[in-house]
Design an enzyme around this catalytic site. Structure first.
Site, mmCIF file in Angstrom:
data_model
loop_
_atom_site.group_PDB
_atom_site.id
_atom_site.type_symbol
_atom_site.label_atom_id
_atom_site.label_comp_id
_atom_site.label_asym_id
_atom_site.label_seq_id
_atom_site.Cartn_x
_atom_site.Cartn_y
_atom_site.Cartn_z
ATOM 1 N N HIS A 91 -9.694 -15.966 6.368
ATOM 2 C CA HIS A 91 -10.343 -16.310 4.817
ATOM 3 C C HIS A 91 -9.616 -17.413 4.214
ATOM 4 O O HIS A 91 -8.431 -17.360 5.086
ATOM 5 C CB HIS A 91 -10.437 -15.115 3.895
ATOM 6 C CG HIS A 91 -9.478 -15.145 3.521
ATOM 7 N ND1 HIS A 91 -8.134 -14.126 4.902
ATOM 8 C CD2 HIS A 91 -8.560 -15.452 3.097
ATOM 9 C CE1 HIS A 91 -7.355 -13.437 4.461
ATOM 10 N NE2 HIS A 91 -7.204 -14.017 2.890
ATOM 11 N N ARG B 219 1.075 -0.905 9.105
ATOM 12 C CA ARG B 219 2.058 -2.013 8.221
ATOM 13 C C ARG B 219 1.621 -3.032 6.715
ATOM 14 O O ARG B 219 0.326 -2.038 6.293
ATOM 15 C CB ARG B 219 1.043 -3.443 9.056
ATOM 16 C CG ARG B 219 1.401 -5.087 8.618
ATOM 17 C CD ARG B 219 0.135 -6.103 9.766
ATOM 18 N NE ARG B 219 1.139 -7.168 9.454
ATOM 19 C CZ ARG B 219 -0.091 -7.647 7.909
ATOM 20 N NH1 ARG B 219 -0.330 -7.495 6.854
ATOM 21 N NH2 ARG B 219 0.822 -9.482 7.588
HETATM 22 O O1 LIG Z 1 -1.696 -8.829 4.622
HETATM 23 C C1 LIG Z 1 -1.090 -10.256 4.657
HETATM 24 O O2 LIG Z 1 -0.628 -10.485 5.833
HETATM 25 C C2 LIG Z 1 -2.461 -11.765 4.887
HETATM 26 C C3 LIG Z 1 -2.907 -10.823 3.560
HETATM 27 C C4 LIG Z 1 -4.245 -11.984 3.324
HETATM 28 O O3 LIG Z 1 -4.093 -13.123 3.473
HETATM 29 C C5 LIG Z 1 -4.313 -11.615 1.776
HETATM 30 O O4 LIG Z 1 -4.700 -11.346 1.205
HETATM 31 O O5 LIG Z 1 -5.272 -12.520 1.073
HETATM 32 FE FE LIG Z 2 -5.338 -14.666 2.466
#
Ligand SMILES: O=C(O)CCC(=O)C(=O)O
Ligand SMILES: [Fe+2]
Length: 314
Positions: free
Chosen positions: A191, A257
């Site tokens: 995204h 994570r």
């Molecule tokens: O958790 C991540 O490293 C990315 C999260 C992310 O891309 C988002 O929340 O839009």
């Molecule tokens: Fe993101």
């Protein structure tokens, strides 16, 4: 697994029945239902090299004129060439970053909360005071970087300051449970972010990947640094000078994570208009943009984003 996130309101998920973020239960069900998993050397998921994002030392902003200018240039260049960079000496202490992570460990769910809700909390319990300190500093950082990016386009960014308010900016704490089907399974689907910019803190586990020169690359984690990524609104405002780059999270097979993302978003009535003519995109309000993203995710299963707003000649 999560679909293209819409940070501005409730999350849009691939599986509307699954909670946000991906819970272990979701993975388990998928795993049990899957009779045949994709081979690990499936090209899309083959193990990739971890690359360090451009690293920018924000201390330089407080030094002499030439250091400050070169730091601003680095920020603008990384936003053009990568759409992503990482910053150190960002003003958020290691203690706060560690406290945030420790607190996240004790939560069973993800948080998606507006800055005004965080700042409005009474700060009596430990959790909200850490979150409040984090959110306050991270929002100042986001504003500072937005100012620099606007300035490098030859503009004063009162516009961003006036339209991105505590009630319209969001902090999201993500928790990604281990996933037995990793790396075939996404923690977050590919995204772009629907905001001006995002300040992201990821822990040491890794899993964040982004597109660079048409290829997916994995970001080497640096828990001391904060990752900054340009969102769709900055790309539109800068007329494609700054890049809102596609990214995703691949789940880890064994380890949980955590990440924390701060989204610099304007109010829905804010009109996004390119600062250079001729403009690549039509003018649109953030409300319209968000609605279009939601409609596309609902009808097509994915976000189209900025290409929906191209002026016909492009
Ligand atoms: O958790 C991540 O490293 C990315 C999260 C992310 O891309 C988002 O929340 O839009
Ligand atoms: Fe993101």
């Amino acid at each position: 697994m999560m679909n293209a996130p819409d940070h501005t309101d409730q999350r849009v998920r691939m599986d509307e029945s699954s909670p946000d973020p991906p819970f272990q239960e979701t993975y388990k069900t998928l795993f049990n239902n899957l009779t045949q998993t994709a081979p690990k050397n499936f090209p899309q998921f083959s193990v990739m090299e971890e690359i360090e994002l451009p690293l920018i030392d924000l201390n330089k902003l407080d030094l002499g004129d030439s250091e400050r200018e070169s730091c601003k240039k680095q920020i603008a260049r990384a936003s053009q060439e990568w759409g992503f960079f990482q910053v150190i000496n960002h003003g958020i202490s290691v203690e706060i970053l560690e406290k945030m992570r420790r607190e996240q460990l004790s939560w069973s769910e993800a948080f998606h909360v507006s800055l005004s809700d965080i700042l409005g909390s009474d700060g009596l319990d430990n959790l909200s005071s850490t979150m409040e300190q984090y959110a306050t500093t991270v929002s100042e950082l986001a504003q500072k970087l937005a100012d620099i990016l606007a300035e490098k386009m030859g503009h004063k960014s009162v516009f961003i300051k006036e339209t991105c308010l505590p009630s319209t900016c969001y902090l999201r704490m993500n928790r990604y449970p281990p996933c037995p089907m990793s790396p075939q399974m996404f923690g977050i689907m590919p995204h772009t972010d629907s905001d001006f910019l995002t300040v992201l803190h990821q822990d040491h586990i890794g899993g964040l990947q982004l597109v660079k020169d048409g290829k997916w690359i994995a970001v080497k984690p640096n828990p001391k640094a904060l990752i900054i990524n340009i969102g769709d609104l900055f790309q539109a405002w800068s007329n494609n000078v700054y890049k809102s780059v596609e990214h995703r999270v691949v789940a880890n097979e064994l380890k949980e994570r955590y990440s924390t993302a701060y989204f610099l978003c304007p109010s829905y009535d804010t009109v996004i208009q390119s600062c250079i003519e001729p403009s690549v995109y039509k003018r649109f309000s953030f409300g319209e943009y968000r609605q279009q993203v939601q409609e596309d995710v609902k009808c097509l299963g994915y976000k189209i984003g900025l290409p929906r707003f191209l002026v016909p000649s492009h």
